[in-house]
Design an enzyme around this catalytic site. Structure first.
Site, PDB file in Angstrom:
ATOM      1  CG  ASP A  78     -17.217 -27.587 -45.584  1.00 63.47           C
ATOM      2  OD1 ASP A  78     -17.785 -26.631 -46.153  1.00 63.47           O
ATOM      3  OD2 ASP A  78     -17.759 -28.261 -44.700  1.00 63.47           O
ATOM      4  CG  ASN A 170     -18.293 -32.119 -39.534  1.00 56.84           C
ATOM      5  OD1 ASN A 170     -18.752 -31.596 -40.543  1.00 56.84           O
ATOM      6  ND2 ASN A 170     -17.074 -31.897 -39.115  1.00 56.84           N
ATOM      7  CB  SER A 319     -21.358 -26.533 -27.813  1.00 56.13           C
ATOM      8  OG  SER A 319     -21.559 -27.727 -28.555  1.00 56.13           O
ATOM      9  CG  HIS A 336     -12.849 -27.073 -35.850  1.00 54.46           C
ATOM     10  ND1 HIS A 336     -12.057 -28.118 -35.414  1.00 54.46           N
ATOM     11  CD2 HIS A 336     -13.593 -27.585 -36.865  1.00 54.46           C
ATOM     12  CE1 HIS A 336     -12.310 -29.196 -36.144  1.00 54.46           C
ATOM     13  NE2 HIS A 336     -13.242 -28.900 -37.022  1.00 54.46           N
ATOM     14  CB  ALA A 338     -14.720 -32.704 -29.517  1.00 52.50           C
TER      15      ALA A 338
END
Length: 407
Positions: A78, A170, A319, A336, A338
């Site tokens: 990714d 995610n 966040s 980046h 949790a």
């Protein structure tokens, strides 16, 4: 000055400096970090962020600086995955009481998820890309053509049809309120199908090169390209392009989400008053400890002094928009997110739908079995993660989602 990290020593390798006090670290992640730290071209040490957990190739939440080589699987598939957040001039009281219509408008504006059927279009891609997406693709197409000329297998990939789309897993789009009840749009995605194809292709190429040169590795996924080889240069070119694609992908989505909001909120508003667009799966050239090195951040964000970044929690947690403190020992990096404490399979086995519904109370989002792999309990507590990296970043804004769209 008090040391804020723990040190893990890898046999025959460089140390691993770990900003993980007060957060759980799985033994498999520790072993994976040690294997990466044993590679002969790693520079000084590996930095592990508080969200660290096992990944494919390299540990998610790790910063691996190298000299003279790059590990494609440490960047992953990714490529350029990251976050974008933009503050609007709206406040909480400008939003309707029922946010279902806003979630629906966002879902209609941005292709998301994935459907695979013989002869059918994947609903997570464009059937007929809108003019703005076609224009954006035009800024990327020539460089992509140069990459394809050398690696024809990358031609028939989801490139144009995935630009401005969310994906699965995610990846998410959220509407959030900050500490002053101001409305933000935040989203998480990367280089989609084309980035996945580039990552997978070059990871396999690196493994083939290792076999060809009879190089034994502690883990096949640590296959690398030495600097000075054609494959090194071609990978750096392709990964740089995929990172640019990812940033454009997020900008396209942001524009479409804001357009969707305007279709549901009559009050005129400004957007992108404070905007941040940052990668957290990427490789880049930087100067650290006086030397030019390649820094691979897999699930880590650049947190150089004064640089803004985004650290999201789970779909039911806070966040943070953060400002980097430029911690040299962490190679100017932070977490980046949790970080997972359960694999997707474990989450589906261990967390009930009732728990998921309770943990996402107050959030307009999907409340069905198919998103349990992303439920808040699958992640480390974000407050503990932030406490462990208090010397890496300072918090500028604290956001809490009220709408969450998942792929």
């Amino acid at each position: 000055m008090t040391q804020t990290y723990d040190v893990q020593h890898a046999a025959g390798g460089v140390p691993v400096k770990m900003w993980t006090r007060g957060v759980p670290v799985d033994d498999k992640a520790r072993a994976q970090l040690s294997r990466a730290a044993a590679m002969p071209f790693v520079f000084r040490h590996v930095a592990a962020m508080p969200d660290v957990h096992v990944g494919i190739g390299a540990t998610v939440g790790s910063v691996i600086p190298t000299k003279g080589a790059v590990i494609p699987a440490a960047v992953g598939v990714d490529i350029g995955c990251g976050m974008m957040a933009a503050r609007t001039s709206l406040v909480a009281s400008d939003l309707p009481d029922n946010l279902e219509g806003i979630r629906s408008a966002i879902e209609q504006a941005v292709p998301h998820g994935r459907s695979v059927g013989r002869g059918k279009r994947d609903h997570g891609s464009w059937g007929d890309p809108p003019p703005a997406v076609v224009e954006a693709w035009a800024t990327l197409a020539a460089r992509f053509g140069q990459i394809v000329a050398k690696h024809p297998r990358l031609k028939n990939t989801n490139n144009l049809v995935h630009l401005g789309t969310l994906g699965t897993g995610n990846h998410f789009i959220e509407l959030c309120l900050d500490q002053d009840q101001r409305v933000w749009v935040m989203l998480h995605s990367g280089s989609r199908g084309v980035g996945n194809a580039i990552g997978s292709y070059f990871i396999e190429l690196a493994k083939q090169d290792m076999r060809k040169w009879f190089i034994n590795l502690p883990d096949q996924d640590l296959a690398y390209f030495p600097e000075g080889t054609d494959h090194f240069d071609e990978y750096v070119e392709a990964v740089g392009w995929a990172q640019d694609y990812a940033a454009v992908n997020r900008r396209m989505m942001m524009a479409n989400v804001i357009r969707a909001l305007r279709s549901r909120i009559a009050k005129p508003f400004e957007a992108e008053l404070e905007a941040v667009n940052c990668h957290h799966n990427y490789v880049t050239r930087e100067k650290h400890f006086g030397e030019n090195v390649l820094v691979t951040r897999k699930g880590a964000v650049r947190a150089a002094k004064g640089v803004l970044g985004i650290i999201p929690g789970s779909m039911g947690a806070k966040s943070f928009i953060v400002r980097g403190l430029g911690n040299a020992e962490a190679f100017d990096s932070c977490s980046h997110g949790a970080g997972r404490v359960m694999s997707r399979t474990q989450a589906k086995k261990l967390v009930t739908l009732a728990e998921h519904i309770a943990d996402t109370e107050g959030v307009e989002c999907r409340k069905d079995d198919s998103v349990i792999d992303e439920t808040p309990k699958a992640y480390k507590p974000i407050e503990a993660v932030m406490a462990a990296q208090a010397d890496l970043v300072e918090i500028v804004h604290t956001l809490k989602q009220v709408v969450c769209v998942k792929g």
